[in-house]
Design a protein around this motif. Structure first.
Motif, PDB file in Angstrom:
ATOM      1  N   SER A 164       0.854  -1.182   0.000  1.00 37.37           N
ATOM      2  CA  SER A 164       0.000   0.000   0.000  1.00 37.37           C
ATOM      3  C   SER A 164       0.892   1.235   0.000  1.00 37.37           C
ATOM      4  N   PRO A 165       0.334   2.424  -0.292  1.00 35.23           N
ATOM      5  CA  PRO A 165       1.163   3.629  -0.356  1.00 35.23           C
ATOM      6  C   PRO A 165       1.892   3.951   0.942  1.00 35.23           C
ATOM      7  N   GLN A 166       1.298   3.631   2.074  1.00 31.52           N
ATOM      8  CA  GLN A 166       1.858   4.014   3.356  1.00 31.52           C
ATOM      9  C   GLN A 166       2.546   2.865   4.100  1.00 31.52           C
ATOM     10  N   GLU A 167       2.211   1.628   3.756  1.00 27.80           N
ATOM     11  CA  GLU A 167       2.728   0.476   4.494  1.00 27.80           C
ATOM     12  C   GLU A 167       3.369  -0.533   3.539  1.00 27.80           C
ATOM     13  N   PRO A 168       4.613  -0.935   3.819  1.00 32.41           N
ATOM     14  CA  PRO A 168       5.257  -1.905   2.923  1.00 32.41           C
ATOM     15  C   PRO A 168       4.603  -3.275   2.958  1.00 32.41           C
ATOM     16  N   GLY A 169       4.102  -3.667   4.134  1.00 34.00           N
ATOM     17  CA  GLY A 169       3.511  -4.998   4.239  1.00 34.00           C
ATOM     18  C   GLY A 169       4.521  -6.073   3.866  1.00 34.00           C
ATOM     19  N   ASP A 170       4.045  -7.128   3.233  1.00 35.23           N
ATOM     20  CA  ASP A 170       4.925  -8.194   2.769  1.00 35.23           C
ATOM     21  C   ASP A 170       5.419  -7.809   1.373  1.00 35.23           C
ATOM     22  N   TRP A 171       6.267  -6.786   1.322  1.00 38.53           N
ATOM     23  CA  TRP A 171       6.703  -6.201   0.069  1.00 38.53           C
ATOM     24  C   TRP A 171       7.612  -7.169  -0.699  1.00 38.53           C
ATOM     25  N   HIS A 172       7.767  -6.900  -1.991  1.00 41.80           N
ATOM     26  CA  HIS A 172       8.683  -7.677  -2.805  1.00 41.80           C
ATOM     27  C   HIS A 172       9.409  -6.728  -3.743  1.00 41.80           C
ATOM     28  N   TRP A 173      10.395  -7.224  -4.454  1.00 39.95           N
ATOM     29  CA  TRP A 173      11.068  -6.401  -5.457  1.00 39.95           C
ATOM     30  C   TRP A 173      10.953  -7.038  -6.834  1.00 39.95           C
ATOM     31  N   GLU A 174      11.081  -6.175  -7.846  1.00 35.72           N
ATOM     32  CA  GLU A 174      11.101  -6.619  -9.232  1.00 35.72           C
ATOM     33  C   GLU A 174      12.331  -6.024  -9.912  1.00 35.72           C
ATOM     34  N   PRO A 175      12.959  -6.767 -10.810  1.00 35.79           N
ATOM     35  CA  PRO A 175      14.176  -6.249 -11.459  1.00 35.79           C
ATOM     36  C   PRO A 175      13.870  -5.087 -12.393  1.00 35.79           C
ATOM     37  N   LYS A 176      14.776  -4.102 -12.408  1.00 35.34           N
ATOM     38  CA  LYS A 176      14.695  -3.016 -13.376  1.00 35.34           C
ATOM     39  C   LYS A 176      15.446  -3.431 -14.646  1.00 35.34           C
ATOM     40  N   GLN A 177      15.360  -2.569 -15.646  1.00 35.28           N
ATOM     41  CA  GLN A 177      16.069  -2.851 -16.889  1.00 35.28           C
ATOM     42  C   GLN A 177      17.567  -2.967 -16.641  1.00 35.28           C
ATOM     43  N   ALA A 178      18.095  -2.154 -15.705  1.00 35.96           N
ATOM     44  CA  ALA A 178      19.531  -2.210 -15.407  1.00 35.96           C
ATOM     45  C   ALA A 178      19.939  -3.580 -14.888  1.00 35.96           C
ATOM     46  N   PHE A 179      19.071  -4.221 -14.124  1.00 39.40           N
ATOM     47  CA  PHE A 179      19.360  -5.560 -13.626  1.00 39.40           C
ATOM     48  C   PHE A 179      19.583  -6.509 -14.808  1.00 39.40           C
ATOM     49  N   HIS A 180      18.674  -6.486 -15.766  1.00 32.39           N
ATOM     50  CA  HIS A 180      18.779  -7.390 -16.906  1.00 32.39           C
ATOM     51  C   HIS A 180      19.998  -7.056 -17.769  1.00 32.39           C
ATOM     52  N   THR A 181      20.256  -5.756 -17.965  1.00 33.91           N
ATOM     53  CA  THR A 181      21.410  -5.337 -18.770  1.00 33.91           C
ATOM     54  C   THR A 181      22.707  -5.823 -18.153  1.00 33.91           C
ATOM     55  N   MET A 182      22.850  -5.619 -16.838  1.00 32.46           N
ATOM     56  CA  MET A 182      24.095  -6.012 -16.187  1.00 32.46           C
ATOM     57  C   MET A 182      24.184  -7.521 -16.019  1.00 32.46           C
ATOM     58  N   ALA A 183      23.052  -8.195 -15.857  1.00 28.21           N
ATOM     59  CA  ALA A 183      23.077  -9.658 -15.762  1.00 28.21           C
ATOM     60  C   ALA A 183      23.619 -10.265 -17.053  1.00 28.21           C
ATOM     61  N   ARG A 184      23.223  -9.717 -18.187  1.00 19.75           N
ATOM     62  CA  ARG A 184      23.749 -10.238 -19.452  1.00 19.75           C
ATOM     63  C   ARG A 184      25.250  -9.992 -19.542  1.00 19.75           C
ATOM     64  N   ARG A 185      25.683  -8.820 -19.119  1.00 22.44           N
ATOM     65  CA  ARG A 185      27.118  -8.510 -19.154  1.00 22.44           C
ATOM     66  C   ARG A 185      27.887  -9.422 -18.213  1.00 22.44           C
ATOM     67  N   PHE A 186      27.411  -9.547 -16.972  1.00 23.14           N
ATOM     68  CA  PHE A 186      28.121 -10.357 -15.988  1.00 23.14           C
ATOM     69  C   PHE A 186      28.168 -11.832 -16.410  1.00 23.14           C
TER      70      PHE A 186
END
Length: 376
Positions: free
Chosen positions: A350-372
């Motif tokens: 929710s806007p005010q509470e993270p709760g059981d939050w998660h993360w999602e990869p950004k484009q930079a994650f995918h770009t650097m994963a291919r490089r690495f």
């Protein structure tokens, strides 16, 4: 600014390392020589280590603070999905540092252990360093590939070098000229020497320090020259010209932090891109008229890693993996991840509470994963 939001912004900065580095410009800086000398690489071409920084700090809420289960999942993603070979484990609390470093090493990652204890008395900072260093030495003796970094940007985070009760006040004094650069340089040298001696007394492996790009550092006590690097140049030659100055000592050079925020034009803001959030509002807001751009972040990282590879630097690590208290939100006004440097975007319930939050990869994650992945 309310005390609550002031504390929040300060905690963000303490975990941000070189994100204050741009404010140091004009102070007691490192004179960069355009030398053609390069550090020995043993015939190696490109970087020896490529990876990301990972924080072990308290969060603004219990849900966004360091959590062992989340950490283990993140280390798996760093090793298996990002294809990193190294990770900078930084923050305070030796138990958190140790658990994270051990998990990283267990997944085959090279580890930089960097204790950060900000705005505390000098002896307390050095005691914290010694305790972390002793743990790093135990890891090393048991076969882990670990380096010890004695700290990060002491000019900003250690009291008494630059006037100010906390990081924010020191940044303001540096920006506004409210300090004596020569006196600050002397104090920085003295404390860095003490930190190096403390680290060397408990750790038998390779030693370094995460310097702001304009800090005047005596690198003699260290094995590796490390810089938190957030510069922007339109071409690879510009990065090479600037970075050659760090190679004068002939020691390996590591980029201990690099990165940019997630909006168009962010690379040109360097280490101060975070400074467009109003934390004084009941709900923090993006104040600048900027446009979210994961493409800009990805393109910058790809470009600077091209430069690092071409110079055969020792290591480069991206700041940072995740910033749980800077959530992504569909409304630009509340999309605090715009001002974030992380490779993944936190998604709150929710806007005010993270709760059981998660993360999602950004484009930079995918770009650097291919490089690495090409080098793993």
């Amino acid at each position: 600014m309310s005390n609550e939001h002031s504390r929040g912004r300060r905690r963000f900065l303490v975990g941000a390392g070189a994100l204050g580095a741009a404010a140091v410009a004009g102070g007691a800086g490192l004179a960069l020589a355009d030398s053609r000398r390069t550090a020995p690489s043993g015939g190696r071409r490109g970087l020896a280590h490529r990876g990301v920084c990972y924080a072990v700090e308290d969060g603004e809420t219990p849900a966004t603070g360091w959590n062992a289960a989340r950490m283990r999942a993140d280390m798996r993603a760093i090793a298996d999905d990002l294809h990193a070979s190294t990770v900078v484990v930084f923050g305070d609390g030796v138990e958190r540092l140790a658990a994270t470093a051990e998990e990283a090493a267990g997944r085959g990652l090279h580890v930089w252990l960097q204790p950060r204890l900000a705005d505390r008395p000098h002896e307390e900072i050095l005691d914290h360093l010694a305790e972390a260093g002793r743990y790093a030495e135990r890891m090393r003796r048991h076969g882990a590939d670990v380096h010890l970094s004695v700290g990060c940007e002491f000019l900003l985070f250690v009291p008494g070098i630059v006037p100010g009760d906390d990081v924010l006040e020191r940044i303001e004094n540096i920006t506004n000229g409210g300090y004596d650069p020569e006196r600050a340089a002397r104090r920085l040298h003295a404390f860095t020497a003490r930190a190096a001696a403390t680290g060397r007394s408990v750790f038998g492996g390779r030693l370094t320090y995460g310097a702001a790009s304009d800090e005047d550092v005596d690198w003699d006590p260290f094995d590796i020259v490390s810089v938190n690097y957030y510069s922007y140049h339109p071409d690879r030659a510009g990065y090479a010209r600037e970075l050659r100055g760090y190679q004068r000592s002939g020691k390996p050079v590591a980029i201990s932090e690099c990165g940019t925020c997630t909006f168009e034009g962010a690379p040109q803001h360097g280490g101060m891109g975070w400074n467009l959030v109003d934390y004084g509002k009941p709900r923090p807001e993006i104040t600048a008229d900027v446009r979210r751009s994961e493409e800009a972040q990805a393109a910058y990282l790809d470009a600077v890693f091209d430069a690092f590879e071409s110079m055969n630097l020792y290591s480069a690590t991206i700041y940072n993996f995740v910033a749980p208290d800077s959530p992504h939100w569909p409304q630009r006004r509340y999309d605090i991840d715009i001002a974030g440097y992380s490779l993944v975007k936190p998604i709150w319930e929710s806007p005010q509470e993270p709760g059981d939050w998660h993360w999602e990869p950004k484009q930079a994650f995918h770009t650097m994963a291919r490089r690495f992945a090409q080098h793993r």
